[in-house]
Motif scaffolding. Structure first.
Motif, PDB file in Angstrom:
ATOM      1  N   PHE A   1       3.947   8.232  -9.505  1.00 48.22           N
ATOM      2  CA  PHE A   1       4.234   9.060 -10.169  1.00 48.22           C
ATOM      3  C   PHE A   1       5.548   8.704 -10.863  1.00 48.22           C
ATOM      4  O   PHE A   1       5.609   8.858 -12.119  1.00 48.22           O
ATOM      5  CB  PHE A   1       5.250   9.237  -8.999  1.00 48.22           C
ATOM      6  CG  PHE A   1       4.954  10.745  -8.331  1.00 48.22           C
ATOM      7  CD1 PHE A   1       4.983  12.630  -8.779  1.00 48.22           C
ATOM      8  CD2 PHE A   1       4.363  10.681  -6.783  1.00 48.22           C
ATOM      9  CE1 PHE A   1       4.038  12.924  -8.304  1.00 48.22           C
ATOM     10  CE2 PHE A   1       3.880  11.212  -6.403  1.00 48.22           C
ATOM     11  CZ  PHE A   1       3.553  12.799  -6.970  1.00 48.22           C
ATOM     12  N   LEU A   2       5.975   7.415 -10.966  1.00 45.01           N
ATOM     13  CA  LEU A   2       6.822   6.730 -11.463  1.00 45.01           C
ATOM     14  C   LEU A   2       6.233   6.129 -12.709  1.00 45.01           C
ATOM     15  O   LEU A   2       7.057   6.714 -14.235  1.00 45.01           O
ATOM     16  CB  LEU A   2       7.651   5.423 -11.233  1.00 45.01           C
ATOM     17  CG  LEU A   2       8.794   4.887 -11.938  1.00 45.01           C
ATOM     18  CD1 LEU A   2      10.028   5.068 -11.754  1.00 45.01           C
ATOM     19  CD2 LEU A   2       8.509   2.876 -11.529  1.00 45.01           C
ATOM     20  N   LEU A   3       4.529   5.954 -13.338  1.00 43.61           N
ATOM     21  CA  LEU A   3       4.077   5.594 -13.721  1.00 43.61           C
ATOM     22  C   LEU A   3       3.691   6.295 -14.657  1.00 43.61           C
ATOM     23  O   LEU A   3       3.826   6.203 -16.227  1.00 43.61           O
ATOM     24  CB  LEU A   3       3.664   4.182 -13.774  1.00 43.61           C
ATOM     25  CG  LEU A   3       3.981   3.191 -13.070  1.00 43.61           C
ATOM     26  CD1 LEU A   3       2.756   1.232 -12.690  1.00 43.61           C
ATOM     27  CD2 LEU A   3       5.054   2.502 -13.972  1.00 43.61           C
ATOM     28  N   LEU A   4       3.256   7.554 -14.290  1.00 46.49           N
ATOM     29  CA  LEU A   4       2.208   8.691 -15.026  1.00 46.49           C
ATOM     30  C   LEU A   4       2.729   9.940 -15.440  1.00 46.49           C
ATOM     31  O   LEU A   4       2.663  10.882 -15.704  1.00 46.49           O
ATOM     32  CB  LEU A   4       1.189   8.866 -14.096  1.00 46.49           C
ATOM     33  CG  LEU A   4      -0.085   7.477 -13.589  1.00 46.49           C
ATOM     34  CD1 LEU A   4      -1.100   8.011 -13.058  1.00 46.49           C
ATOM     35  CD2 LEU A   4      -0.275   6.942 -14.593  1.00 46.49           C
ATOM     36  N   PHE A   5       4.014  10.330 -13.764  1.00 44.03           N
ATOM     37  CA  PHE A   5       5.213  11.885 -13.671  1.00 44.03           C
ATOM     38  C   PHE A   5       5.919  10.896 -14.947  1.00 44.03           C
ATOM     39  O   PHE A   5       6.601  11.316 -15.080  1.00 44.03           O
ATOM     40  CB  PHE A   5       4.905  11.723 -12.904  1.00 44.03           C
ATOM     41  CG  PHE A   5       5.819  13.625 -13.243  1.00 44.03           C
ATOM     42  CD1 PHE A   5       4.676  14.385 -13.410  1.00 44.03           C
ATOM     43  CD2 PHE A   5       6.646  13.505 -13.048  1.00 44.03           C
ATOM     44  CE1 PHE A   5       5.060  15.614 -13.056  1.00 44.03           C
ATOM     45  CE2 PHE A   5       7.176  14.703 -12.519  1.00 44.03           C
ATOM     46  CZ  PHE A   5       6.588  16.042 -12.734  1.00 44.03           C
ATOM     47  N   GLY A   6       6.485   9.941 -14.789  1.00 47.32           N
ATOM     48  CA  GLY A   6       7.911   9.650 -15.205  1.00 47.32           C
ATOM     49  C   GLY A   6       8.455   9.671 -16.974  1.00 47.32           C
ATOM     50  O   GLY A   6       8.747  10.861 -17.271  1.00 47.32           O
TER      51      GLY A   6
ATOM     52  N   VAL B   1       1.057  -1.134   0.214  1.00 48.28           N
ATOM     53  CA  VAL B   1      -0.074  -0.376  -0.317  1.00 48.28           C
ATOM     54  C   VAL B   1       1.008   1.309   0.161  1.00 48.28           C
ATOM     55  O   VAL B   1       0.410   1.955  -0.985  1.00 48.28           O
ATOM     56  CB  VAL B   1      -1.048   0.147   1.085  1.00 48.28           C
ATOM     57  CG1 VAL B   1      -1.463   1.736   1.244  1.00 48.28           C
ATOM     58  CG2 VAL B   1      -2.032  -0.926   1.138  1.00 48.28           C
ATOM     59  N   ALA B   2       1.841   1.576   0.507  1.00 47.91           N
ATOM     60  CA  ALA B   2       2.355   2.054   0.803  1.00 47.91           C
ATOM     61  C   ALA B   2       3.941   2.321  -0.551  1.00 47.91           C
ATOM     62  O   ALA B   2       3.946   3.799  -0.916  1.00 47.91           O
ATOM     63  CB  ALA B   2       3.628   2.040   1.852  1.00 47.91           C
ATOM     64  N   MET B   3       3.707   2.017  -1.758  1.00 46.89           N
ATOM     65  CA  MET B   3       4.639   1.500  -2.695  1.00 46.89           C
ATOM     66  C   MET B   3       3.170   2.202  -3.468  1.00 46.89           C
ATOM     67  O   MET B   3       4.115   2.588  -5.103  1.00 46.89           O
ATOM     68  CB  MET B   3       4.358   0.475  -3.171  1.00 46.89           C
ATOM     69  CG  MET B   3       6.098  -0.035  -2.466  1.00 46.89           C
ATOM     70  SD  MET B   3       7.312   0.921  -3.101  1.00 46.89           S
ATOM     71  CE  MET B   3       7.711  -0.296  -4.643  1.00 46.89           C
ATOM     72  N   THR B   4       2.163   2.659  -3.662  1.00 45.05           N
ATOM     73  CA  THR B   4       1.063   3.323  -4.526  1.00 45.05           C
ATOM     74  C   THR B   4       1.528   4.792  -4.636  1.00 45.05           C
ATOM     75  O   THR B   4       2.127   4.358  -6.236  1.00 45.05           O
ATOM     76  CB  THR B   4      -0.118   2.900  -4.111  1.00 45.05           C
ATOM     77  OG1 THR B   4      -0.795   1.435  -2.561  1.00 45.05           O
ATOM     78  CG2 THR B   4      -1.526   3.516  -4.607  1.00 45.05           C
TER      79      THR B   4
END
Length: 255
Positions: free
Chosen positions: A33-38, A25-28
């Motif tokens: 950010f990694l998948l959508l902003f990167g 859950v903490a990784m969500t």
């Protein structure tokens, strides 16, 4: 003290090992950010001048790891307040464990969580995106994240004991975190070629800016003194002061 710290560290770590879903859950948020902003950073590096050296993922991934340490460690005091209200903290105080051991047992647990999550982020970025990093680069950014986690988790616990109120603590943390995040250049680097001069000047007063710079430099393999010195010196000093403040506050709260 080392034995007591190890025992308390084990006590704090076991619940998360029994329930790995909490870490998932903490990784969500960092995964979003990694998948959508990167991917947006790839276009920005090509279109906007003034970015730090390296490709988009070399710039963005270490900043995301430092952001993870920032948010996870800053709320460590919230759990301490819960334990204080439930009486667990008082029961721990009657043991021979020192205030430093009580503080470090919790702090190191938070640091281990940050390091494990950071490794997962690097692995996912390398698997899904064009991220290439050396073992030295990984070790450097993990060192920065670990020191930052120790600093913020210790300071967070001290602040929680000073305020002694969950609502006041959460309100203050949320108020402080946002300007620290925006002025550190984590999401978009604040450089002279990109930001207005007044914004660049203010950002250099933020110690987290230099920590992010050191993390990015180490991640891309730039281990020169000029690239790492300011951020690493600030981190070590802040970590020492935070641990001292946290242990002192625990002792005074006990009195």
């Amino acid at each position: 003290m080392l034995r007591d710290t190890g025992l308390l560290f084990r006590m704090e770590l076991l619940p998360s090992l029994r329930n790995p879903g909490l870490m998932a859950v903490a990784m969500t948020q960092p995964l979003f950010f990694l998948l959508l902003f990167g991917p947006l950073m790839e276009r920005m590096v090509e279109a906007v001048p003034g970015f730090p050296p390296g490709d988009s993922w070399t710039v963005f991934t270490p900043a995301l790891i430092i952001q993870l340490a920032l948010f996870s460690a800053s709320f460590a005091g919230f759990a301490l307040l819960s334990d204080r209200q439930s009486g667990l903290l008082e029961r721990l105080r009657v043991t021979p464990a020192s205030a430093v051991a009580l503080l470090l047992g919790r702090t190191l647990t938070n640091t281990v969580h940050t390091v494990v999550q950071s490794l997962l982020i690097i692995g996912i970025a390398a698997l899904l995106f064009d991220l290439t990093v050396t073992p030295v680069g990984v070790a450097m950014v993990l060192l920065v994240a670990a020191l930052l986690s120790v600093t913020l988790a210790s300071a967070s616990q001290a602040l929680a004991l000073v305020l002694r109120n969950e609502e006041a603590f959460l309100g203050l943390i949320n108020t402080v975190l946002m300007p620290l995040l925006l002025l550190s250049g984590m999401l978009i680097p604040i450089t002279t070629g990109l930001a207005p001069q007044w914004l660049y000047t203010i950002s250099r007063l933020n110690p987290l800016t230099h920590v992010v710079d050191a993390g990015r430099a180490g991640f891309r393999g730039d281990l020169t003194f000029s690239a790492l010195s300011t951020g690493m010196v600030l981190l070590v000093v802040m970590a020492a002061v935070s641990v001292w403040w946290g242990a002192r506050t625990l002792r005074r709260d006990d009195a």
